[in-house]
Write a protein that holds these residues in place. Structure first.
Motif, PDB file in Angstrom:
ATOM      1  N   ARG A   7       0.841  -1.208   0.000  1.00  0.00           N
ATOM      2  CA  ARG A   7       0.000   0.000   0.000  1.00  0.00           C
ATOM      3  C   ARG A   7       0.872   1.253   0.000  1.00  0.00           C
ATOM      4  N   ALA A 119      -4.169  -2.073  -6.755  1.00  0.00           N
ATOM      5  CA  ALA A 119      -4.735  -1.681  -5.466  1.00  0.00           C
ATOM      6  C   ALA A 119      -5.776  -2.681  -4.989  1.00  0.00           C
ATOM      7  N   VAL A 120      -6.649  -3.134  -5.901  1.00  0.00           N
ATOM      8  CA  VAL A 120      -7.683  -4.094  -5.534  1.00  0.00           C
ATOM      9  C   VAL A 120      -7.064  -5.410  -5.074  1.00  0.00           C
ATOM     10  N   SER A 125     -10.316  -4.453   1.386  1.00  0.00           N
ATOM     11  CA  SER A 125     -11.491  -3.631   1.079  1.00  0.00           C
ATOM     12  C   SER A 125     -11.791  -2.622   2.186  1.00  0.00           C
ATOM     13  N   ARG A 128      -9.560   0.499   1.689  1.00  0.00           N
ATOM     14  CA  ARG A 128      -9.578   1.218   0.417  1.00  0.00           C
ATOM     15  C   ARG A 128     -10.067   2.661   0.514  1.00  0.00           C
ATOM     16  N   TYR A 132      -7.668   5.430  -1.057  1.00  0.00           N
ATOM     17  CA  TYR A 132      -8.045   6.310  -2.176  1.00  0.00           C
ATOM     18  C   TYR A 132      -8.052   7.776  -1.762  1.00  0.00           C
ATOM     19  N   ALA A 327     -14.054   0.126  -7.119  1.00  0.00           N
ATOM     20  CA  ALA A 327     -13.396  -0.989  -6.439  1.00  0.00           C
ATOM     21  C   ALA A 327     -14.413  -1.906  -5.764  1.00  0.00           C
ATOM     22  N   SER A 331     -14.591  -5.157  -8.969  1.00  0.00           N
ATOM     23  CA  SER A 331     -13.233  -5.615  -8.641  1.00  0.00           C
ATOM     24  C   SER A 331     -12.724  -6.658  -9.624  1.00  0.00           C
TER      25      SER A 331
END
Length: 400
Positions: A7, A119-120, A125, A128, A132, A327, A331
């Motif tokens: 990340r 990222a996915v 989840s 996220r 973002y 996302a 996904s």
């Protein structure tokens, strides 16, 4: 531990990539104006070359990122963009220059779908919305700071130095992305129990998302590129442009930081309404600017800065909500969806300024902002109406 590192590397790599992209884009436009001494029509061709190839290639690139290894595709695109940008340094022919700009457009298009696929696959989840939000802060920081860096370096030295700086940022992004460990996507089960390629979202399911995104891009870019002319025709000093850009950027960045801070306590759910509301508030803000330019009170400049700041906060929320929505709902085909989104938004960047220029020339600055607001609210009204029609049809189908 690996996911946390991935990340961080994604955020740092995207920041470097955004800085490199903005600096070389500005340097390329400056080269066109001063080295090639292009006419306005030739500059339009350069601008089109910077968008059209990416518009056409976007959906294909998105599907490629879904099906292949997004990290390898992204690294290859960065290398190719570096080569294309470096070749510009030795280019002295206008047509060859336009061709290189077109190639750069294709390679630059890879970043958004590839990074979102990565990222996915590497960000949980639940993390996220915060991811973002921070990503939006980095992108907007690059959008504000990179042009300033590029302009200063070009003024003090030459456009070649600005291009070399962009190559350094791109190389840094390449190294950063290279250290990310992306797991292979697990094959998606098919109804017969076997496994196959990722399930792609049917185009019809993208219509509501594309409708909102295209509407927002249209009314925003109808105005954005014409702000310098608006200020000139309204009798303001050109220094106000920098203040407005800074105000919008500050609103965007502060809103992104605030949303990142509250993401754990109250994360976005990924529903379409989270995109719709900030988009509508942006449109209303444009309408307020139109009224302000029509009335022209004594403190117009101060109020303009305040309005641009507020619009910037809603712009950040809109962008983050879009990323979270895509996302959450797409996904399995996020690369394809971002490819489509990027293509439609870039198409609006080509079309909307032409519409805005016609309105500005014939009716003036106030009418330009009024039309931007009216077109947005009309489109959103049709969107809500079509949704109610679909709901009534589904209810009637169930009753029968």
């Amino acid at each position: 531990m690996i996911k946390n590192r991935n990340r961080l590397l994604l955020l740092v790599g995207d920041g470097f990539s955004a800085f490199g992209t903005w600096i070389d884009f500005l340097a390329i436009l400056t080269l066109a104006a001063y080295q090639f001494q292009v006419t306005p029509y030739q500059m339009a061709v350069v601008s089109a070359a910077g968008l059209l190839p990416g518009i056409l290639a976007g959906p294909f690139i998105g599907r490629l990122c879904d099906r292949g290894n997004p990290k390898q595709i992204l690294l290859a695109s960065i290398l190719l963009r570096v080569v294309a940008t470096g070749a510009v340094l030795f280019c002295h022919d206008y047509l060859f220059f336009v061709a290189l700009v077109g190639l750069r457009s294709v390679f630059a298009t890879v970043a958004s779908p590839a990074i979102n696929v990565m990222a996915v696959r590497s960000v949980d989840s639940t993390d996220r919305p915060r991811f973002y939000s921070i990503l939006n802060v980095l992108n907007n920081s690059a959008k504000v700071l990179a042009p300033a860096i590029g302009t200063v370096s070009s003024s003090l030295t030459s456009e070649a130095v600005a291009l070399v700086m962009s190559l350094i940022f791109s190389a840094a992004s390449f190294v950063t992305f290279a250290f990310i460990q992306i797991a292979e996507k697990e094959p998606t089960p098919i109804s017969n129990g076997k496994t196959g390629a990722p399930i792609e979202a049917p185009f019809v399911s993208l219509v509501p998302l594309l409708w909102v995104a295209t509407t927002c891009a249209f009314f925003v870019f109808m105005v954005n590129n014409l702000v310098p002319l608006v200020l000139q025709q309204s009798g303001f000093d050109k220094a106000l442009l920098g203040l407005l850009v800074s105000s919008s950027g500050a609103g965007n960045i502060l809103s992104g930081l605030w949303l990142a801070k509250r993401a754990n306590a109250k994360p976005m759910r990924g529903v379409l309404q989270e995109m719709l509301l900030p988009a509508m508030f942006q449109a209303i803000g444009f309408g307020a600017i139109g009224v302000l330019l029509w009335l022209k009170p004594s403190n117009t400049a101060v109020i303009l800065c305040a309005l641009f700041f507020v619009i910037g906060t809603f712009s950040a929320r809109y962008s983050i909500a879009m990323s979270v929505h895509v996302a959450a709902h797409y996904s399995d085909s996020i690369g394809k969806v971002w490819g489509f989104l990027q293509s439609w938004q870039n198409a609006m960047i080509l079309v909307a300024p032409m519409v805005g220029a016609a309105v500005l020339n014939t009716a003036g600055p106030s009418a330009l902002f009024a039309l931007a607001t009216a077109s947005a609210l009309l489109s959103f009204a049709l969107f809500f109406a079509s949704g109610k029609v679909r709901a009534l049809r589904l209810r009637a189908a169930k009753l029968t």
